[in-house]
Scaffold this motif. Structure first.
Motif, PDB file in Angstrom:
ATOM      1  N   PHE A  85     -10.997   1.017 -11.635  1.00 25.81           N
ATOM      2  CA  PHE A  85     -11.935   0.470 -10.649  1.00 25.81           C
ATOM      3  C   PHE A  85     -11.331   0.627  -9.258  1.00 25.81           C
ATOM      4  N   GLU A  86     -12.213   0.769  -8.272  1.00 27.75           N
ATOM      5  CA  GLU A  86     -11.767   1.027  -6.908  1.00 27.75           C
ATOM      6  C   GLU A  86     -11.992  -0.189  -6.017  1.00 27.75           C
ATOM      7  N   TYR A  87     -10.989  -0.467  -5.168  1.00 28.99           N
ATOM      8  CA  TYR A  87     -11.043  -1.600  -4.245  1.00 28.99           C
ATOM      9  C   TYR A  87     -10.497  -1.172  -2.890  1.00 28.99           C
ATOM     10  N   LEU A  88     -11.039  -1.785  -1.852  1.00 23.85           N
ATOM     11  CA  LEU A  88     -10.594  -1.487  -0.487  1.00 23.85           C
ATOM     12  C   LEU A  88      -9.266  -2.172  -0.196  1.00 23.85           C
ATOM     13  N   LEU A  89      -8.412  -1.437   0.518  1.00 21.54           N
ATOM     14  CA  LEU A  89      -7.129  -1.993   0.942  1.00 21.54           C
ATOM     15  C   LEU A  89      -7.227  -2.477   2.380  1.00 21.54           C
ATOM     16  N   GLY A  90      -6.475  -3.520   2.677  1.00 20.47           N
ATOM     17  CA  GLY A  90      -6.379  -4.015   4.058  1.00 20.47           C
ATOM     18  C   GLY A  90      -5.196  -3.357   4.759  1.00 20.47           C
ATOM     19  N   ASP A  91      -4.445  -4.158   5.502  1.00 19.60           N
ATOM     20  CA  ASP A  91      -3.311  -3.623   6.260  1.00 19.60           C
ATOM     21  C   ASP A  91      -2.117  -3.315   5.366  1.00 19.60           C
ATOM     22  N   SER A  92      -1.966  -4.090   4.284  1.00 19.28           N
ATOM     23  CA  SER A  92      -0.802  -3.899   3.406  1.00 19.28           C
ATOM     24  C   SER A  92      -1.118  -2.895   2.297  1.00 19.28           C
ATOM     25  N   THR A  93      -0.087  -2.168   1.903  1.00 15.75           N
ATOM     26  CA  THR A  93      -0.250  -1.165   0.845  1.00 15.75           C
ATOM     27  C   THR A  93       0.624  -1.538  -0.347  1.00 15.75           C
ATOM     28  N   PRO A  94       0.023  -1.799  -1.491  1.00 14.25           N
ATOM     29  CA  PRO A  94       0.838  -2.127  -2.669  1.00 14.25           C
ATOM     30  C   PRO A  94       1.515  -0.881  -3.230  1.00 14.25           C
ATOM     31  N   ALA A  95       2.629  -1.087  -3.925  1.00 14.39           N
ATOM     32  CA  ALA A  95       3.305   0.023  -4.593  1.00 14.39           C
ATOM     33  C   ALA A  95       2.513   0.449  -5.823  1.00 14.39           C
ATOM     34  N   ILE A  96       2.613   1.726  -6.168  1.00 11.18           N
ATOM     35  CA  ILE A  96       2.015   2.183  -7.422  1.00 11.18           C
ATOM     36  C   ILE A  96       2.747   1.464  -8.559  1.00 11.18           C
ATOM     37  N   GLY A  97       1.976   0.803  -9.412  1.00  9.62           N
ATOM     38  CA  GLY A  97       2.591   0.037 -10.494  1.00  9.62           C
ATOM     39  C   GLY A  97       2.725  -1.441 -10.187  1.00  9.62           C
ATOM     40  N   ALA A  98       2.315  -1.860  -8.971  1.00 10.18           N
ATOM     41  CA  ALA A  98       2.331  -3.286  -8.618  1.00 10.18           C
ATOM     42  C   ALA A  98       1.046  -3.949  -9.093  1.00 10.18           C
ATOM     43  N   ARG A  99       1.078  -5.268  -9.197  1.00  8.07           N
ATOM     44  CA  ARG A  99      -0.106  -6.028  -9.607  1.00  8.07           C
ATOM     45  C   ARG A  99      -0.867  -6.526  -8.376  1.00  8.07           C
ATOM     46  N   VAL A 100      -2.175  -6.553  -8.527  1.00  4.38           N
ATOM     47  CA  VAL A 100      -3.029  -7.106  -7.471  1.00  4.38           C
ATOM     48  C   VAL A 100      -4.056  -8.025  -8.119  1.00  4.38           C
ATOM     49  N   GLN A 101      -4.558  -8.967  -7.340  1.00  2.00           N
ATOM     50  CA  GLN A 101      -5.658  -9.812  -7.806  1.00  2.00           C
ATOM     51  C   GLN A 101      -6.931  -9.341  -7.111  1.00  2.00           C
ATOM     52  N   VAL A 102      -7.982  -9.134  -7.924  1.00  2.00           N
ATOM     53  CA  VAL A 102      -9.214  -8.561  -7.383  1.00  2.00           C
ATOM     54  C   VAL A 102     -10.423  -9.327  -7.907  1.00  2.00           C
TER      55      VAL A 102
END
Length: 728
Positions: free
Chosen positions: A18-35
Motif C-alpha cells: 500500500f502507498e502512503y504520502l511521506l512528510g518531511d522525515s524519511t523512514p529507512a527501508i525496513g523500518a516500521r510506520v503507523q498508517v
C-alpha cells in the motif's frame, strides 16, 4: 517539490503493498510506520521510497508516525521475506509481520526492553540453603540464585511458579526489571574449553565444513544416531566465532534446546541466546535485539528463529533437518529448513543440515550433488548400534499391549540395572471406549472420530478438536453398563507396567503428563540420575535425548502407518523407528530395539531391520522417482472446509478448472482429506502437481487472483499449502 511516497507492507489479507504520502522525515527501508487503514491504525514495514504512484496522489493518505529510527528488518531479511511471500503465495504484509517479534507488531518501541530478573534478597544471601532441606526444589533454586542472577524464563525452565512464589514469600528472593547489558566485545573474551578428540569421520566432516566460510555451501551431515553430530557442529563453528561472526542454530523442539544450549555454553565462553515459544514477549524482543546488535555469538531457536536479524551472521545449522516441526501448519505455511537454505544462499553463508534420518528431499539434493554429502557411519566413543529386531505378536498372549515374550526381555535388562524405554504414539488410557453388548463406540460428533478415554481424569476427549466430556456410566445407544476400552495408550501402559514390574519405578512422558518446561527438564535429569527404570512415552521422548543407561527400546505397535494413504507415511515411520532405536545403547552398554508387529514380513520393516535407514531411504527415492512423486515433482495443496461438504467440493472444483487452464500442471481432486470431518466442518483437498517448480509457481501466481474472486471463496475456509508435508 517532488512528492515522496512510501510503499508499505501491512498485515491484511491482500497480496499487495500500500502507498502512503511521506512528510518531511524519511523512514529507512525496513523500518516500521503507523498508517491509517480504513477506520483502523496499522503497523507496517516500509519496503520502498518512490516518487510516482499508480493512484492519484490526492487520494493517498499520509503516514501517521515513523516508529523506528533505523530498519528493524535489514535488506537481507527483506529479500528473503519477499522471496518467501512469492514462493508460498502468501500476502507480503503477513509475511513481514510473521518475521517480527510480537512486541514490534504493535506501535511499541524497538529499543531494548526491560526483562524480569530474579536475585537473592539480602536475607537470601545470608541464609544457609541447608535450612530448606525439607523442600529440595526451593533449596536448589536458592543455591542457584546465590551463585548468579537468573531471568524469569531461565528459572521457569527448571522450577515451577509455586516454588518461586514460596521463596518470594519467605523474602529470600526478589524480582527486578533490568535492561540487558550490551556485550559487543564478546569475541575478545572468547575462550574455547578443551574439546574431545574427534574420530576420523568427525575430523573429515569438521574440515569440510570449516573450509567453506564466506560462501554459500550447503552440507548434508548424515550421521547415525549417537555419531556425535553436535560435536561436529561445536568444532565447525569455532573458527566462525573466532572471526567475530555469529551462528544461528535451528532445533525442531523446545525440549531439545536446554540440552543444546548447555553444551554450547560449556564449550564457549560466549553469549548464547535462546528463542522459543516459552519466552515472554519482552525476553524474545531482547534476544532479537541482542542478535541484531551483534551482542550474541550464538542464537539457538525453533522454527521462527530463522527470521532473527544478525549484525554479522557467519553460519546456519539446522539440526534434525527432517523433522516436520520445521513446517508451519497454518497461516504463513513456510518450511524453516527451506528458508534456511535460501537465507544462506542470499547471504552467502555455509549451511549445515544434520540428521540421522535425512528427509528424502535433502538426501536427493545431496545425491545429485546440490549439497555436499558427509556421512558418519559410526557411533561416538565405544557405543555400538542398537540391534533391531521384530517380534511377531500373532497368537502371542498380551498384557497391556505388551507380549509376554517382550516382558521377559524387559525383565532381563532391568535385572541388570539398566533402563528400558517403551514407546507408543498414543496418549490417554485407550483410543476408544465401546459397549460390550451392542458395539457402540463413543464418537466425537464434530469430527466423526472416536473419543480417547483418559482414565485418571475420568473423561473422554477428542484429540482432534479438543472436545471433552465426563466418561459415561452406561452406553448412550442401548443403556448397557458393560463399557470396555479398546486399544492401549500411554496412561494404560504406565499403569500396566507398574503391575508387571512393581519393584521398578516408571515415568510417563507425554503432553498430558508434561505440562511445564520445568517438569520436563526435571524428569530428564531424574532419568539420567537413574531414579526411573522404565520410561514410557510418545514422540516427545524419541527426539535427540541422550539416555546413557537405556539398553532396550520397545516400540509397542509399528503397524499403524504401514497402510496409510499418505505417500510420506513410510518415510515418517522409518525416521521415527530409527530415531527411537537411537535412544538405546548410547554409552558403553550394548543396546537392542524391538518392534511388536502383526506384519513382521512387511517389506518396509524388513528393509529397516536388515539394511537400516540409509538403504531404505535410497530405495524409497527410487520408488518416488518411478511414481513421479516429490522430490521428483512439485506439489501445492488447496484445502477447503465448510459445514456443507458440497460447498467445499464445489469451490475446489472451480479452483481445479482455473488451474487446469495453466500449462504443465495437473490438478488432482477434489477429494476428502484423510480426516474428512473436523470441528463440525467437512474438509476437502485439491492437489496440484507439476514436474517443473517454475511451472507450478507460475500457475499459482496467475490463478490466485482469480481464485480469490470466486463466488464461493468467501463462503468456505480455504488455504494454499506449497510443498505440503501431510494430507490431514
Amino acid at each position: 517539490m517532488t512528492t515522496r511516497i512510501a510503499e508499505v507492507a501491512l498485515a491484511v489479507p491482500k497480496r499487495t503493498t500500500f502507498e502512503y504520502l511521506l512528510g518531511d522525515s524519511t523512514p529507512a527501508i525496513g523500518a516500521r510506520v503507523q498508517v491509517p487503514f480504513g477506520n483502523r491504525k496499522l503497523v507496517g514495514v516500509v519496503l520502498a521510497i518512490k516518487s510516482d504512484s499508480n493512484w492519484p496522489v490526492e487520494k493517498l493518505k499520509p503516514i501517521q508516525q515513523i516508529l523506528d529510527d533505523d530498519a528493524v528488518l535489514d535488506t537481507g531479511l527483506i529479500k528473503l521475506l519477499k522471496w518467501a511471500a512469492q514462493y508460498y503465495q502468501h500476502p507480503i504484509g503477513d509475511v513481514m509481520q510473521s518475521a517480527l517479534p510480537v512486541k514490534l507488531r504493535q506501535p511499541n518501541s524497538s529499543e531494548m526492553p526491560q526483562i524480569t530478573q530474579w536475585q537473592c534478597s539480602e536475607l537470601g544471601r545470608e541464609t544457609d540453603a541447608a535450612t530448606l532441606s525439607r523442600a529440595p526444589k526451593q533449596q536448589a533454586l536458592l543455591l542457584a540464585l546465590q551463585q548468579s542472577e537468573l531471568t524469569d524464563s531461565d528459572i521457569k525452565q527448571n522450577y515451577t511458579t509455586a516454588i518461586i512464589k514460596a521463596l518470594e514469600q519467605k523474602e529470600l528472593i526478589e524480582a527486578q526489571l533490568i535492561t540487558p547489558q550490551s556485550n559487543l566485545d564478546w569475541h575478545t573474551q572468547l575462550q574455547v574449553n578443551i574439546a574431545p578428540k574427534p574420530s576420523l569421520e568427525q575430523s573429515l566432516a569438521i574440515t569440510c565444513i570449516s573450509g567453506t566460510q564466506h560462501q554459500f555451501h550447503p552440507v548434508l551431515l548424515e550421521g547415525v544416531t549417537g555419531s556425535g553430530k553436535t560435536e561436529v557442529y561445536l568444532q565447525a563453528i569455532e573458527p566462525v566465532l573466532k572471526q567475530q561472526k555469529q551462528v544461528l542454530i535451528l532445533v525442531p523442539e523446545i525440549g531439545l534446546t536446554p540440552q543444546t544450549v548447555s553444551r554450547f555454553r560449556k564449550r564457549f565462553n560466549a553469549p548464547v541466546g535462546l528463542l522459543h515459544s516459552n519466552l515472554t514477549d519482552n525476553e524474545r524482543l531482547a534476544v532479537w535485539q541482542q542478535a541484531r546488535e551483534g551482542e550474541l555469538a550464538i542464537v539457538i531457536g525453533t522454527r521462527s528463529a530463522i527470521f532473527t536479524p544478525f549484525l554479522s551472521l557467519g553460519m546456519i545449522i539446522v539440526d534434525e533437518e527432517h523433522d516436520n516441526s520445521y513446517k508451519q501448519q497454518d497461516g504463513f505455511r513456510y518450511h524453516a529448513r527451506d528458508l534456511a537454505v535460501m537465507r544462506a544462499r542470499f547471504e552467502q553463508l555455509p549451511l549445515v543440515l544434520g540428521s540421522a534420518t535425512p528427509s528424502l528431499e535433502s538426501l536427493h539434493n545431496a545425491l545429485s550433488a546440490k549439497y555436499q554429502h558427509i556421512e558418519l557411519h559410526n557411533r561416538a566413543g565405544n557405543a555400538q548400534h542398537a540391534h533391531q529386531q521384530l517380534f511377531d505378536v500373532k497368537h502371542q498372549p498380551m498384557q497391556f499391549g505388551i507380549a509376554v515374550g517382550m516382558q521377559q526381555r524387559m525383565r532381563a535388562h532391568l535385572e541388570q540395572g539398566n533402563q528400558v524405554m517403551v514407546f507408543i504414539n498414543r496418549r490417554g488410557y485407550a483410543p476408544s471406549l465401546l459397549c460390550h453388548d451392542c458395539g457402540e463406540v463413543e464418537m466425537c460428533q464434530r469430527c466423526d472420530k472416536a473419543y480417547t478415554y483418559h482414565k485418571g481424569l475420568n473423561k473422554l476427549q477428542c484429540h482432534h478438536c479438543g472436545d471433552a466430556k465426563p466418561a459415561p456410566q452406561q452406553c448412550s445407544a442401548c443403556g448397557s453398563k458393560q463399557l470396555v476400552t479398546q486399544g492401549v495408550g500411554t496412561e494404560q501402559l504406565e499403569q500396566g507396567l507398574s503391575q508387571l514390574f512393581p519393584q521398578y519405578k516408571s515415568v510417563r512422558i507425554d503432553s498430558d503428563n508434561i505440562r511445564s518446561k520445568s517438569r520436563f527438564n526435571q524428569i530428564l535429569d531424574d532419568i539420567n540420575q537413574r531414579q526411573y527404570q522404565i520410561l514410557i512415552g510418545t514422540q516427545i521422548l524419541a527426539k535427540g535425548h541422550h539416555f546413557p543407561h537405556v539398553t532396550m527400546v520397545l516400540i509397542v505397535d509399528v503397524d499403524g502407518a504401514l497402510f496409510s494413504m499418505d505417500f510420506r507415511a513410510a518415510e515418517n515411520l522409518a525416521q521415527l523407528i530409527t530415531q527411537v532405536s537411537g535412544r538405546a545403547g548410547r554409552a558403553e552398554l550394548a543396546g537392542e530395539m524391538w518392534m511388536q508387529s502383526h506384519q513382521p514380513q512387511h517389506p518396509l520393516l524388513q528393509d529397516l531391520v536388515q539394511n537400516g535407514y540409509q538403504h531404505f531411504a535410497r530405495y524409497a527415492l527410487d520408488e518416488r522417482r518411478a511414481a513421479g512423486l516429490p522430490p521428483f515433482s512439485f506439489q501445492a495443496l488447496f484445502r477447503a472446509e465448510a459445514h456443507n461438504q458440497a460447498t467445499a467440493h464445489q469451490f475446489l472444483h472451480s479452483v481445479a478448472e482455473l488451474i487446469a487452464a495453466q500449462a504443465h500442471v495437473l490438478p488432482l481432486g477434489p477429494f476428502p482429506a484423510l480426516m474428512e470431518k473436523r470441528q463440525g466442518r467437512f474438509r476437502m483437498q485439491l492437489l496440484v502437481q507439476s514436474q517443473e517448480r517454475g511451472a507450478l509457481q507460475k500457475a499459482l501466481f496467475v490463478s490466485m487472483p482469480q481464485i480469490e474472486q470466486l463466488p464461493l471463496a468467501a463462503k468456505v475456509r480455504w488455504s494454499l499449502d506449497v510443498d505440503p508435508q501431510d494430507f490431514y
